[in-house]
Write a protein that holds these residues in place. Structure first.
Motif, mmCIF file in Angstrom:
data_model
loop_
_atom_site.group_PDB
_atom_site.id
_atom_site.type_symbol
_atom_site.label_atom_id
_atom_site.label_comp_id
_atom_site.label_asym_id
_atom_site.label_seq_id
_atom_site.Cartn_x
_atom_site.Cartn_y
_atom_site.Cartn_z
ATOM 1 N N UNK A 27 8.375 -5.424 3.838
ATOM 2 C CA UNK A 27 7.848 -4.152 4.309
ATOM 3 C C UNK A 27 8.919 -3.465 5.156
ATOM 4 N N UNK A 28 8.901 -2.134 5.172
ATOM 5 C CA UNK A 28 9.771 -1.398 6.078
ATOM 6 C C UNK A 28 8.948 -0.367 6.846
ATOM 7 N N UNK A 29 9.343 -0.162 8.090
ATOM 8 C CA UNK A 29 8.817 0.911 8.927
ATOM 9 C C UNK A 29 10.028 1.603 9.524
ATOM 10 N N UNK A 30 10.227 2.870 9.168
ATOM 11 C CA UNK A 30 11.440 3.544 9.596
ATOM 12 C C UNK A 30 12.655 2.861 9.001
ATOM 13 N N UNK A 89 -0.332 7.169 12.037
ATOM 14 C CA UNK A 89 0.313 8.314 11.427
ATOM 15 C C UNK A 89 1.693 8.037 10.866
ATOM 16 N N UNK A 90 2.253 6.865 11.136
ATOM 17 C CA UNK A 90 3.562 6.509 10.606
ATOM 18 C C UNK A 90 3.441 5.950 9.193
ATOM 19 N N UNK A 91 4.573 5.869 8.508
ATOM 20 C CA UNK A 91 4.628 5.378 7.136
ATOM 21 C C UNK A 91 5.096 3.926 7.116
ATOM 22 N N UNK A 92 4.370 3.085 6.388
ATOM 23 C CA UNK A 92 4.809 1.733 6.095
ATOM 24 C C UNK A 92 5.098 1.666 4.608
ATOM 25 N N UNK A 156 16.570 -3.565 -11.753
ATOM 26 C CA UNK A 156 16.878 -4.543 -10.716
ATOM 27 C C UNK A 156 16.663 -4.042 -9.309
ATOM 28 N N UNK A 157 16.423 -2.743 -9.151
ATOM 29 C CA UNK A 157 16.156 -2.184 -7.827
ATOM 30 C C UNK A 157 14.703 -2.464 -7.438
ATOM 31 N N UNK A 158 14.404 -2.524 -6.143
ATOM 32 C CA UNK A 158 13.013 -2.757 -5.728
ATOM 33 C C UNK A 158 12.162 -1.517 -5.924
ATOM 34 N N UNK A 159 10.861 -1.731 -6.168
ATOM 35 C CA UNK A 159 9.911 -0.641 -6.174
ATOM 36 C C UNK A 159 9.413 -0.391 -4.764
ATOM 37 N N UNK A 160 9.433 0.860 -4.317
ATOM 38 C CA UNK A 160 9.057 1.207 -2.944
ATOM 39 C C UNK A 160 7.735 1.961 -2.954
ATOM 40 N N UNK A 161 6.788 1.480 -2.156
ATOM 41 C CA UNK A 161 5.432 2.027 -2.121
ATOM 42 C C UNK A 161 5.132 2.490 -0.694
ATOM 43 N N UNK A 162 5.399 3.749 -0.365
ATOM 44 C CA UNK A 162 5.137 4.253 0.986
ATOM 45 C C UNK A 162 3.681 4.670 1.177
ATOM 46 N N UNK A 163 3.108 4.289 2.291
ATOM 47 C CA UNK A 163 1.733 4.644 2.647
ATOM 48 C C UNK A 163 1.718 5.093 4.105
ATOM 49 N N UNK A 164 1.143 6.266 4.367
ATOM 50 C CA UNK A 164 1.031 6.752 5.739
ATOM 51 C C UNK A 164 -0.301 6.316 6.334
ATOM 52 N N UNK A 165 -0.263 5.713 7.520
ATOM 53 C CA UNK A 165 -1.491 5.314 8.196
ATOM 54 C C UNK A 165 -2.233 6.555 8.694
ATOM 55 N N UNK A 166 -3.562 6.518 8.737
ATOM 56 C CA UNK A 166 -4.323 7.644 9.298
ATOM 57 C C UNK A 166 -3.915 7.918 10.738
ATOM 58 N N UNK A 167 -3.829 9.202 11.083
ATOM 59 C CA UNK A 167 -3.415 9.585 12.440
ATOM 60 C C UNK A 167 -4.449 9.221 13.487
ATOM 61 N N UNK A 168 -5.715 9.080 13.064
ATOM 62 C CA UNK A 168 -6.770 8.817 14.027
ATOM 63 C C UNK A 168 -7.045 7.354 14.295
ATOM 64 N N UNK A 169 -6.184 6.445 13.830
ATOM 65 C CA UNK A 169 -6.422 5.017 14.041
ATOM 66 C C UNK A 169 -6.448 4.667 15.524
ATOM 67 N N UNK A 170 -7.368 3.789 15.884
ATOM 68 C CA UNK A 170 -7.406 3.294 17.242
ATOM 69 C C UNK A 170 -6.336 2.240 17.481
ATOM 70 N N UNK A 171 -5.928 2.083 18.723
ATOM 71 C CA UNK A 171 -4.961 1.053 19.089
ATOM 72 C C UNK A 171 -5.553 -0.328 18.825
#
Length: 281
Positions: A27-30, A89-92, A156-171
């Protein structure tokens, strides 16, 4: 505490299982890369390691029934010791290696961990809500183009699947679940789920995050109405049998995507009808 690896170094190395259809390995974040589980590496070298953020999946082989007790997070689904830090709200981005299947939907889900302890969650009772989906982009179910085909890689390259988390998620702490449902073999759907643990910096303890949509399995069968009997066999009473359209407005995996505090409209399709279409002469 996680031990992150910078993304540039990861892209240069490109480690991962190099066989068949692959799976979700990292997984990547940023610009930061987080190492997941690798079923081709001895488990004693991975389980309980401080860098591990993904639940264990022991094989690249799929699950074949929605009633499997491992449908939530794959087999055996042993929890990792660490969490991926991420803000609401960030992308994983999920990183897949050698994904070769072209047909079927892709979905991403979240589940809030009670007491912020994801390690103690009973996966067959966890509540999940969907935050992302992609299905048929154009054409018919049998001959059309699926998002999964655009995710497919032969170079041979990896497949990248970006998903943005909802902005309203609680901590708090969550599990994120990615699932690819491959339908290239008629009447034999292939489920490929994987899960990781997240430490979300959100909008406070009372924000979005109490999953209410369904359990995996259990309520999962009800979340996919008209698709399966309890024994995993296809039903035939689909909307298409009643004169529905068999093109891109077929039914996507219910429930609807949850975005922030609202439910967004999305197209759906019916798994049973797809199985019939793929085996038609």
């Amino acid at each position: 505490m996680m031990v992150p690896v910078f993304l540039a170094a990861f892209l240069a190395a490109l480690p991962g299982p190099a066989i068949a259809h692959g799976g979700l390995s990292n997984y990547t974040v940023g610009e930061t890369w987080y190492r997941g589980y690798d079923p081709s590496t001895p488990e004693e070298d991975q389980l309980n390691q401080p860098w591990l953020i993904q639940r264990q999946w022991s094989t690249i082989d799929p699950l074949f029934t929605p009633s499997s007790p491992y449908l939530a997070c794959n087999d055996p689904g042993i929890p990792p010791p660490s969490y991926i830090p991420i803000a609401a709200g960030d992308v994983i981005t999920a990183v897949y290696y050698y994904w070769l299947h072209p047909v079927g939907p892709m979905t991403a889900w979240l589940s809030r961990c009670p007491g912020d302890n994801c390690n103690s969650v009973n996966l067959t009772e966890a509540k999940w809500f969907k935050i992302w989906e992609a299905g048929l982009l154009e054409g018919t179910l049998e001959l059309g183009t699926w998002y999964q085909k655009s995710f497919q890689r032969w170079d041979g390259e990896p497949g990248l699947w970006p998903v943005r988390l909802p902005k309203g998620l609680g901590t708090g702490r969550y599990m994120i679940r990615h699932e690819i449902l491959s339908l290239h073999v008629g009447f034999k759907p292939q489920f490929y789920p994987e899960c990781a643990h997240l430490e979300v910096d959100g909008v406070g303890k009372n924000g979005e995050g109490g999953g209410v949509e369904g359990e995996v399995p259990g309520e999962y069968l009800k979340v996919f109405p008209g698709a399966y009997e309890e024994d995993g066999n296809f039903q035939t009473n689909t909307n298409a049998d009643k004169g529905g359209d068999a093109n891109t407005d077929r039914h996507m995996l219910s429930p609807e995507v949850r975005s922030g505090r609202a439910l967004a409209w999305t197209r759906r399709f019916n798994i049973a009808h797809i199985g019939k279409q793929l085996t038609a002469p």
